[in-house]
Structure formats: C-alpha cells, structure tokens
Design a protein around this motif. Sequence first.
Motif, mmCIF file in Angstrom:
data_model
loop_
_atom_site.group_PDB
_atom_site.id
_atom_site.type_symbol
_atom_site.label_atom_id
_atom_site.label_comp_id
_atom_site.label_asym_id
_atom_site.label_seq_id
_atom_site.Cartn_x
_atom_site.Cartn_y
_atom_site.Cartn_z
ATOM 1 N N ARG A 111 0.804 -1.225 0.000
ATOM 2 C CA ARG A 111 0.000 0.000 0.000
ATOM 3 C C ARG A 111 0.839 1.280 0.000
ATOM 4 N NH1 ARG A 111 -1.216 4.462 1.314
ATOM 5 N NH2 ARG A 111 -3.225 5.289 2.034
ATOM 6 N N ASP A 112 2.054 1.245 0.573
ATOM 7 C CA ASP A 112 2.787 2.480 0.818
ATOM 8 C C ASP A 112 4.065 2.620 -0.019
ATOM 9 O OD1 ASP A 112 0.847 2.957 2.778
ATOM 10 O OD2 ASP A 112 1.983 1.806 4.252
ATOM 11 N N PRO A 154 3.370 1.589 -4.638
ATOM 12 C CA PRO A 154 2.757 2.659 -5.442
ATOM 13 C C PRO A 154 3.694 3.848 -5.651
ATOM 14 C CG PRO A 154 1.188 1.829 -3.843
ATOM 15 C CD PRO A 154 2.504 1.219 -3.500
ATOM 16 N N ALA A 155 4.509 4.197 -4.617
ATOM 17 C CA ALA A 155 5.441 5.314 -4.769
ATOM 18 C C ALA A 155 6.515 4.987 -5.794
ATOM 19 C CB ALA A 155 6.078 5.649 -3.422
ATOM 20 N N ALA A 205 7.472 10.464 -0.229
ATOM 21 C CA ALA A 205 6.286 9.694 -0.624
ATOM 22 C C ALA A 205 6.119 8.472 0.268
ATOM 23 C CB ALA A 205 6.408 9.270 -2.088
ATOM 24 N N PHE A 206 7.245 7.786 0.536
ATOM 25 C CA PHE A 206 7.178 6.643 1.461
ATOM 26 C C PHE A 206 6.601 7.085 2.808
ATOM 27 C CE2 PHE A 206 10.919 3.983 -0.422
ATOM 28 C CZ PHE A 206 10.154 3.738 -1.539
ATOM 29 N N ARG A 225 4.952 9.806 3.672
ATOM 30 C CA ARG A 225 3.570 10.287 3.632
ATOM 31 C C ARG A 225 2.588 9.123 3.550
ATOM 32 N NH1 ARG A 225 4.217 13.003 -0.382
ATOM 33 N NH2 ARG A 225 3.395 11.595 -1.978
ATOM 34 N N ASN A 226 2.867 8.182 2.688
ATOM 35 C CA ASN A 226 1.959 7.037 2.525
ATOM 36 C C ASN A 226 1.813 6.246 3.821
ATOM 37 O OD1 ASN A 226 1.613 7.770 -0.101
ATOM 38 N ND2 ASN A 226 2.868 6.139 -0.979
ATOM 39 N N GLU A 264 -0.157 8.224 6.527
ATOM 40 C CA GLU A 264 -1.577 8.355 6.213
ATOM 41 C C GLU A 264 -2.284 7.007 6.145
ATOM 42 O OE1 GLU A 264 -1.743 10.553 2.609
ATOM 43 O OE2 GLU A 264 -1.111 12.455 3.528
ATOM 44 N N ASP A 265 -1.550 5.960 6.331
ATOM 45 C CA ASP A 265 -2.131 4.611 6.225
ATOM 46 C C ASP A 265 -2.751 4.220 7.576
ATOM 47 O OD1 ASP A 265 -2.860 2.083 5.596
ATOM 48 O OD2 ASP A 265 -0.850 1.382 5.028
#
Length: 676
Positions: free
Chosen positions: A456-457, A460-461, A478-479, A481-482, A485-486
């Motif tokens: 999920r994290d 995708p990045a 990006a890592f 943040r993902n 927010e997960d």
Amino acid sequence: MSAAAKGTQEGAGRILGMDLGTSNTYLFAGSMDRASRPEAVVVPGVSDAAGSMATAVLYEDDTPILIGNMAESECYANPKPGRVLRTQFKPELAHGDAEALIWMTDFLRLLGEALPGGTPSAGTKLYVGIPSLTREDFSLNLGRCFAAAGWPAPVFVRESDAALISSLQSGALDIDDLERRALILDFGGGTCDYTVLDGVDALANGGDPLYGGRLFDDLIYQAFCRRVPELAPGLAGSAYAYFFHWIECKTEKERFSKAMSAEADPEAPTSQEAGVSLHAVWYDAEGSRRDAWVHDYSREDFIRDAENYAASPQMLGMLSQYAGRGGLSGPARDLLEGRSIGLVSWLRELLGGLEGRREVGRVLLTGGSSRWFFVRALVEELFPAASCAMSRRTYEDIAYGLALYPVLAASRERVERLLKEQLPAFAAEAATAARALVEKSGRALARRCTQRMVERDIMPALEAAQGTPTTVAELEAAFERNIREDTALLDIVREKSDALRAELQLDLSLRFRAWLRENGVLLVPRFEVPAQAISADFFKGLSVRLSRLDSLNIMRFTLTAVLPLLAGTAAAGAIAHTGEPVSTVLGGGVAFGGAWLLGRAAPGFLEKRKLPGFLLNESNRRKIVEKNSAYIEKALNEAFAGVQADISDGMERRLRHALESMLGRLSVLNQVRCQH
C-alpha cells in the motif's frame, strides 16, 4: 435417570439439588467424589427428557395415584368420577395451609418412590431452593413435608444463591461481577422473585407470588378463544380442557416467546415482523378432535393483550386461595377481583420501585419466563448502568446450582491451599508461556505490517517514480507520507492486540484449570483469569513504535544497501531490457551509478539527484521491494521487541496478584446462606 446420575445417587458422597417450583420441579444429581457435572434426574413417566416434572398430584377418591407429567396426562386422558388434579400448592406452605401440606407431602413421597433406587437414604446430601422472599414458616413447613415423605433432612439454600452458583460455573457471570452490585431476576412459571446482591449479601428481596408465566399461558388461551369462538363452549365438560389451557397453550406461548426474542436480536438471521401463527389441538366433550389457530400473532398483538389482561375463570379458580389475603400488591388485588391489568406494567412496577437501582452494575436473568423480549427491554430501561446477562440454563439453573454448591464450596478450600503452596511455581510457568505468545504475536504483526507497507505504501510510490523523474528525497517523502496516512496500519495493530489479549486470557485460564485438575481439584467454578493479569499496553506501545518512522530508516537502507546493487548493472540492464536511448543510459545510468559509489559513504549527497526511470523498472522495483520487505520486517521486530519485553517483565507479578485477588472473591461459595 441416566446411569451416571443413578450412580451418583447410590454412591458415596451423593448430592441431590431440588428446585421445587410452583409449576415445575427439577432434580439434579451430583457427587462429592466425581469429576462430573451434576446431571438432570429423569424419572420415567414423571418428568420429560430434560428432567422437568409438573408439580402436580392426581388424586382418585382422595388417594394420590400419580404425580408430575403423567398426572397431568392421565387427568384428561382417562377422566373418572372422583379424580382431581392438585397444583399450585407450593406458595400455601408459607401459611401452613393443611391441604397444601398434605399435597406437598404426597408429591414428595410418590417422587421418592418413582426414583430409580427409591427414596434417597439418609446419607444423601439434599439441597432444596427456597425463594428469597419467604417467611421462616415456609422452610419449617416444607421440612416437615420432606420428613413425612421419608426423605433425608434438606438443607435450604436461597434460590438466588443457587442461580448465582450455576451462572458462575457456566460463565454467565464472572467472579469479577461479584465486586459490583448485582440483581438476580428469577421469573418463573408461578412467581417472579428478585434479589439484589452485594457479593452474596442480599441487600433487598422482592417479587410477587402471583406474577408468573402461568398468567401468560392464560393470555394465550384467551387469544385462542377470541379467534375460535366455538373453543370455550366446546371445551366445557371436556376432559381435555385442563391440558389445552395449561399444556398446549404453554407450549405455544414458549414458541411465540422464542420467536419474538429472536426478532428482538439484531444479529438474528430472520425476522418475524408478520407475527407467528399459533396452533393447538383440542378435543370437545364428545371426543372429536379440533384445531385452533391464531394466525400472524404479532408483538403488537401480544403487548395489546398483555396490557389489557383480565384473568379467565379458570385462572381465577387456580388463584382462589389468595383471595382476601393481606400483603398483596395492587395489580394482584385487581387480578383476583377480575379487573383488567397490564402484565408488562406489573413487572415495571415490581422493578421500578427498587431503591438504588441505578447503582446495580449487573443483572442476571433466570427462570423460563425471563426469555420474554419485554423483560430484557425493561431491565435495560430501568437499570441503565447495568450489563444484562441471560443465564444459560434458565429453567434448570436453581437445581443445577444446588447440586453443585457443596462441591464448589469444598473445591474452594482445596484451591486456597494449592495457591498458597504452589502459586509462585504456576505463575512462573504460565508467564513463560505468555511471553512466548507475546513474541509470536509480535512476529506475526511485523509480517502483516510489512506486507501492508510494501503493497500500500512503498510499491505505489516506486511505480509513480518510474514514470516521472523523481529525486531520492521526493521518493522518501512519498514513502513517509503514505505510511503516515495509512490508518489501516493502526487498525492491524489494534486487531492483533485485541486478539492477543483474548488468546492470552484463554491460554492462562485453560492452563489454570488444567493445573487445578492435575493437583486433584476436579470441579471448580468456570472463571477466567482476570483481565488485569494482562497488560493493556500492547497496542499503545506498538502504535507508538509504528508511528516513529525514523526507527525504520527505510530510505537510508534503500540508499546504502539496495540501489547500489542495481546501479552497478544499471547501464547494461537498461541497454539490454529498456527502450530508452543509449545516450540517456550513458548520460544518466552510468553517471548516476558513478555518483552512487560516492553516495554510499554520504547518502545525503544523492538526496536531490533524480533517479533514472529505467532504474525503477518492474524488475528493479521487485528487487527493491523484496530487500526492503526483509529489512522492514527485521526493523519492526527489533522495534517491537522492547514493547514485548516491557509486557513480559510484569506478567508474572500481575498474574500472581490477579489470582490472589480472585481467590479472595471465590470465598463467596462459603458465604452462601443455608438453613437446616
């Protein structure tokens, strides 16, 4: 009676628990010398397969000939002049009614003769329940009946105490519940009684000897009469009249009650919104079979009828001995005078006037009539601070608890000695097993979190960076943040924490019971290891560790351990497997690869450099993910290890304290009030 129950009755250390109800009687057999639970005593021709027998005596020319279910059946199946069925005589014992004493004595004498092996000998320990709200004369008069019938002298125990013992063993109540004020509501066929307990100290007793399930049998009978006009005239003079009114209608009442309770259950798979069709068979005075139907009888129909209830002539005849007697409640007086009353409102009045009801923390419902949907609804309304539990043996609770009481009282003493002598050894062994479960759970959680982060994290990045030139710093952001927010990551931790607490409590409880059995304590209350023996910090600790991404250092690992392996073969891999121009590869991949060698010593040097797109192709992304997965799982395990150690360190101490506290509460079994 089963072979086990028969052996219990005839062997040494035998125990009989008797719930001598107004409408039905239950008898359970237990033993001081066996590891088995008490079993229902089934008397052929007297009780049904579950051990329920009608508290009834059939007389012929003033001679008692049958009791129990057979007495009821014979009354209508073979009517003869001079035959009369005697029921509902138990409440009259408190007033010393001469006829009631004779009928009860005859019932007990014929029951003793019908038991396999005959009337119990003097060596049998006989425990008999008495309502919480009774005059002392009741137990004295009932004791005379047992003596005259040839039974051993009974020990009388409050029915509320017996229900408490049964519910502790079944798990409907927990030992911890004894620390809260509790209400036991026993709503049976003949009476409704309640007891407010603080531990086992009765703070208040109450109830009504006229409010019971038999009124609802009569209500269903009247519903049939309204829908089938020829029913009442046709039953007049029929030998089947009693059976239809009090047996057939009772069966349909219980079926309707069960259906309505299922409807009230939000988790029930089906709904009975259209109502239930009631059906009963009857025979007129000529012996012709007829069928009576009440189609689509709904909850609303029932409430309307219950709140506008007036007793039938047959019901008034059954209760005639109460007429003119003092001490009756307002609804009871109105009932006996033939006025309309509200049956649901009657229960509200019974419970609503209870002093300190808002302090009640636990309500236990027992007795067959407590299954009515409106009972739980009223309890939840009138006792807002209480959790409500339904006994698992509603009908047999009292007899089961009576047969179990002396065994548990003796077991408690053995448990006390055992814990004093061997508690440290057991706690150490159990804590070792608990630590292993915590470590196992931590590893499983790390795997689940890693899989979630990767899928999920991280992936995708990486996929997004493959199509758009991205710097290392941007990829790292990006890592981060993902992951931040997960929210599902915390859900996974919470789910695993809850599962671990449940698994720990079950494992510790099973180990404790097994340990007791290994040390000769064969029958104990079905209690759980208290929740306070298990730390509540697992979720809190892991969620904090999970939120601190610096402990993972994912990008530093990627920069120093993963990408260098890819950069060394970047140009060759790109030329061979990508469609990017050679100039891009040489100007990007080779230059990037050279820069990477410098960046290994100082990863910050590379943070603002863009990663070539070919470096993040599908094959390389898979390699990055595989290596990062192993790293993340290892990092999470290391991060979680500290939390596991904190939990484990206090496990043995908490377990010892919890068991010592639980032992103190088990003393409730030695405080049950008995009358000899």
